[in-house]
Design a protein around this motif. Structure first.
Motif, mmCIF file in Angstrom:
data_model
loop_
_atom_site.group_PDB
_atom_site.id
_atom_site.type_symbol
_atom_site.label_atom_id
_atom_site.label_comp_id
_atom_site.label_asym_id
_atom_site.label_seq_id
_atom_site.Cartn_x
_atom_site.Cartn_y
_atom_site.Cartn_z
ATOM 1 N N SER A 268 89.583 49.862 18.367
ATOM 2 C CA SER A 268 90.046 50.972 17.523
ATOM 3 C C SER A 268 89.933 50.554 16.058
ATOM 4 O O SER A 268 90.486 49.517 15.661
ATOM 5 C CB SER A 268 91.505 51.317 17.845
ATOM 6 O OG SER A 268 92.059 52.147 16.845
ATOM 7 N N LYS A 313 98.797 55.491 22.115
ATOM 8 C CA LYS A 313 98.028 55.705 23.344
ATOM 9 C C LYS A 313 96.587 56.067 23.017
ATOM 10 O O LYS A 313 95.652 55.650 23.721
ATOM 11 C CB LYS A 313 98.679 56.807 24.184
ATOM 12 C CG LYS A 313 100.030 56.419 24.773
ATOM 13 C CD LYS A 313 100.617 57.552 25.602
ATOM 14 C CE LYS A 313 101.962 57.161 26.196
ATOM 15 N NZ LYS A 313 102.570 58.269 26.996
ATOM 16 N N GLU A 314 96.401 56.831 21.946
ATOM 17 C CA GLU A 314 95.050 57.223 21.538
ATOM 18 C C GLU A 314 94.246 56.010 21.070
ATOM 19 O O GLU A 314 93.050 55.880 21.392
ATOM 20 C CB GLU A 314 95.123 58.260 20.409
ATOM 21 C CG GLU A 314 95.664 59.621 20.830
ATOM 22 C CD GLU A 314 97.184 59.618 21.030
ATOM 23 O OE1 GLU A 314 97.697 60.545 21.699
ATOM 24 O OE2 GLU A 314 97.874 58.691 20.514
ATOM 25 N N GLU A 317 93.248 54.001 24.056
ATOM 26 C CA GLU A 317 92.141 54.644 24.768
ATOM 27 C C GLU A 317 90.818 54.423 24.034
ATOM 28 O O GLU A 317 89.768 54.290 24.674
ATOM 29 C CB GLU A 317 92.404 56.140 24.944
ATOM 30 C CG GLU A 317 91.345 56.865 25.768
ATOM 31 C CD GLU A 317 91.011 56.181 27.082
ATOM 32 O OE1 GLU A 317 89.793 56.065 27.391
ATOM 33 O OE2 GLU A 317 91.930 55.744 27.806
ATOM 34 N N GLU A 318 90.861 54.357 22.714
ATOM 35 C CA GLU A 318 89.656 54.022 21.953
ATOM 36 C C GLU A 318 89.147 52.630 22.334
ATOM 37 O O GLU A 318 87.940 52.425 22.504
ATOM 38 C CB GLU A 318 89.937 54.081 20.448
ATOM 39 C CG GLU A 318 90.133 55.496 19.905
ATOM 40 C CD GLU A 318 90.587 55.501 18.460
ATOM 41 O OE1 GLU A 318 90.783 56.604 17.916
ATOM 42 O OE2 GLU A 318 90.753 54.408 17.875
ATOM 43 N N ALA A 320 89.764 51.084 25.197
ATOM 44 C CA ALA A 320 89.290 51.153 26.576
ATOM 45 C C ALA A 320 87.881 51.746 26.635
ATOM 46 O O ALA A 320 86.990 51.210 27.332
ATOM 47 C CB ALA A 320 90.248 51.981 27.421
ATOM 48 N N GLN A 321 87.651 52.831 25.907
ATOM 49 C CA GLN A 321 86.343 53.470 25.908
ATOM 50 C C GLN A 321 85.279 52.573 25.281
ATOM 51 O O GLN A 321 84.148 52.472 25.783
ATOM 52 C CB GLN A 321 86.411 54.806 25.163
ATOM 53 C CG GLN A 321 85.112 55.594 25.164
ATOM 54 C CD GLN A 321 84.618 55.915 26.573
ATOM 55 O OE1 GLN A 321 85.402 56.034 27.516
ATOM 56 N NE2 GLN A 321 83.298 56.032 26.719
ATOM 57 N N ARG A 324 84.264 49.942 27.744
ATOM 58 C CA ARG A 324 83.339 50.492 28.755
ATOM 59 C C ARG A 324 81.916 50.560 28.191
ATOM 60 O O ARG A 324 80.943 50.211 28.871
ATOM 61 C CB ARG A 324 83.774 51.891 29.182
ATOM 62 C CG ARG A 324 85.063 51.979 29.975
ATOM 63 C CD ARG A 324 85.289 53.410 30.459
ATOM 64 N NE ARG A 324 86.659 53.591 30.959
ATOM 65 C CZ ARG A 324 87.653 54.102 30.241
ATOM 66 N NH1 ARG A 324 87.430 54.504 28.994
ATOM 67 N NH2 ARG A 324 88.850 54.238 30.764
ATOM 68 N N ARG A 359 99.131 48.518 29.755
ATOM 69 C CA ARG A 359 97.830 48.607 29.103
ATOM 70 C C ARG A 359 96.933 47.430 29.473
ATOM 71 O O ARG A 359 95.720 47.574 29.618
ATOM 72 C CB ARG A 359 98.018 48.709 27.580
ATOM 73 C CG ARG A 359 98.696 50.013 27.189
ATOM 74 C CD ARG A 359 98.937 50.141 25.691
ATOM 75 N NE ARG A 359 99.710 51.348 25.405
ATOM 76 C CZ ARG A 359 100.010 51.793 24.195
ATOM 77 N NH1 ARG A 359 99.586 51.115 23.125
ATOM 78 N NH2 ARG A 359 100.715 52.900 24.026
#
Length: 436
Positions: A268, A313-314, A317-318, A320-321, A324, A359
């Motif tokens: 992030s 949380k956002e 998720e950044e 996590a993405q 990936r 997380r």
């Protein structure tokens, strides 16, 4: 009565740089006639080389120091390293069994410190202001426990001051080893039989910045053509190192391993900014793409901190993405740990342990899948393996891109390079047969 040599025993916590420092200090003792013994044996001098990356590290250090003195109450017990540098006087209060405290400097004087202590047993704390240290402390290694890979420390200290990190405060400013001394130690290691050298330091990417006329690429190039050396591997670097000049240079260095530990810490951009990291996720992505353009089989490994103060949380998720999308070969995951004295320790919105754990588990699912996919692509290919262990009818070693490979064999393959045809993936290793 037969002469009994004095005995030295060590225990190392923390990073590869600590391992190097321990080995170098052991060599100093051996040069003075000491015999190195296993840690659970009775010794005259014990050294616990400490780490202070997390609160857990601090606790482990205190526990190990207390345990060690019980092995021989009449021994000289030394606390050395980062935790000793950060909390010298507090260690003496918490663990009065400690006799000498030596931080991250004056390790090349350790024999004299021990002898002086034996005579007067008065002064015990030799931790000075590490920020005043300007020169790289020359320590030397000519042998290590591993048979095939040796660490060569080329750099000390860090000037980055990431907001979560205590290391600059306990290791000091960047100091680089002179290139001629790097070459000399590399030659000694090669003469000792090592075929792979890992260039290591606290912040390897900054190598040469204090010398004014050299760089990390020059250090790699300086040892690259030494006869008998088969591989050069780097410890952690940052994406900002991967410049066009760097890429053009590594393309001409066949001994440099196809493996880069590119420090990430977060996927992030807003978290990276709060961490005081010096790159963006887009710059990181570009570095990875350029490395893969040169070497399609390159392994990109990294570290990620989960639960940094204020991580939403956002933002998670950044991360996590991004994880990936990059497709790492391996990821070391850490929950954020408060370190007193750092900027992040004073930040509001500290996450609780439950949020960090949740997380961490979610991200581990992603990184495990990524590691599996990276390894699977090499099934039914031929890979060159430098073997490290050979026992019980099996041998294992590592490829240039740092994949563990096992073969069934009765031969002793230790310290040999073999081409292996990979047949399958089993657990966290590939398996196959030697074809040369």
């Amino acid at each position: 009565m037969d002469f009994q040599p004095k005995r030295i025993s060590t225990f190392t916590l923390g990073c590869k740089v600590n391992q190097y420092d321990t080995e170098a200090v052991v060599e100093l003792f051996k040069a003075e006639g000491y015999e190195e013994v296993a840690f659970d044996e009775k010794a005259d001098v014990y050294i616990v080389n400490t780490c202070t990356v997390t609160h857990l590290s601090d606790r482990k250090c205190r526990q190990m120091l207390r345990k060690t003195k019980k092995l021989n109450p009449n021994s000289v017990l030394i606390a050395m390293g980062c935790y000793a540098q950060a909390a010298g006087e507090q260690i003496k209060i918490d663990v009065p069994e400690v006799d000498l405290i030596v931080g991250t400097n004056k390790r090349n004087e350790i024999i004299q410190l021990v002898e002086n202590y034996k005579m007067n047993q008065e002064e015990y704390n030799f931790v000075g202001n590490i920020m005043d240290v300007e020169e790289f402390e020359e320590l030397h290694i000519s042998n290590m426990g591993e048979h095939t890979r040796a660490y060569l420390k080329i750099q000390e200290g860090c000037n980055n001051y990431c907001t979560y990190c205590i290391i600059p405060y306990v290791r000091g400013k960047i100091r680089s080893r002179k290139i001629e001394n790097v070459i000399q130690e590399a030659k000694r290691l090669i003469e000792a039989g090592f075929k792979e050298i890992i260039l290591t330091g606290i912040h390897v990417a900054s190598y040469g910045k204090d010398l004014g006329n050299t760089s990390l690429i020059e250090a790699i190039s300086a040892i690259h053509d030494l006869e008998g050396l088969e591989r050069i591997r780097l410890s952690s670097i940052e994406p900002v190192v991967v410049t066009q000049e760097f890429l053009e240079a590594i393309a001409k260095l066949p001994k440099l391993c196809h493996h880069f530990h590119l420090s990430l810490q977060s996927g992030s951009d807003t978290v990276l900014k709060r961490m005081n990291r010096k790159y963006t996720t887009e710059e990181y992505r570009q570095s990875v793409e350029e490395l893969r353009r040169i070497w399609p089989d390159v392994a990109i490994t990294t570290d990620i901190i989960v639960g940094f103060p204020g991580e939403t949380k956002e933002e998670f998720e950044e991360t996590a993405q991004f994880t990936r999308e990059i497709g790492f070969a391996q990821v070391h995951l850490f929950p954020y740990s408060v370190r007193e004295g750092t900027v992040a320790a004073k930040m509001k919105e500290q996450l609780d342990s439950q949020a960090k754990d949740e997380r961490l588990k979610a991200l581990k699912v992603i990184t495990d899948a990524s590691q599996h996919a990276f390894m699977e692509q090499f099934v039914e290919t031929n890979m060159e393996v430098l073997f490290e262990k050979s026992e019980a009818g099996k041998a294992h070693g590592y490829t240039s891109n740092y994949i563990k490979v096992e073969v069934v064999t009765s031969d002793n393959l230790v310290n040999t390079l073999k081409t292996v045809h990979v047949e399958c993936k089993v657990g966290e290793a590939l398996e196959g047969k030697c074809i040369d």
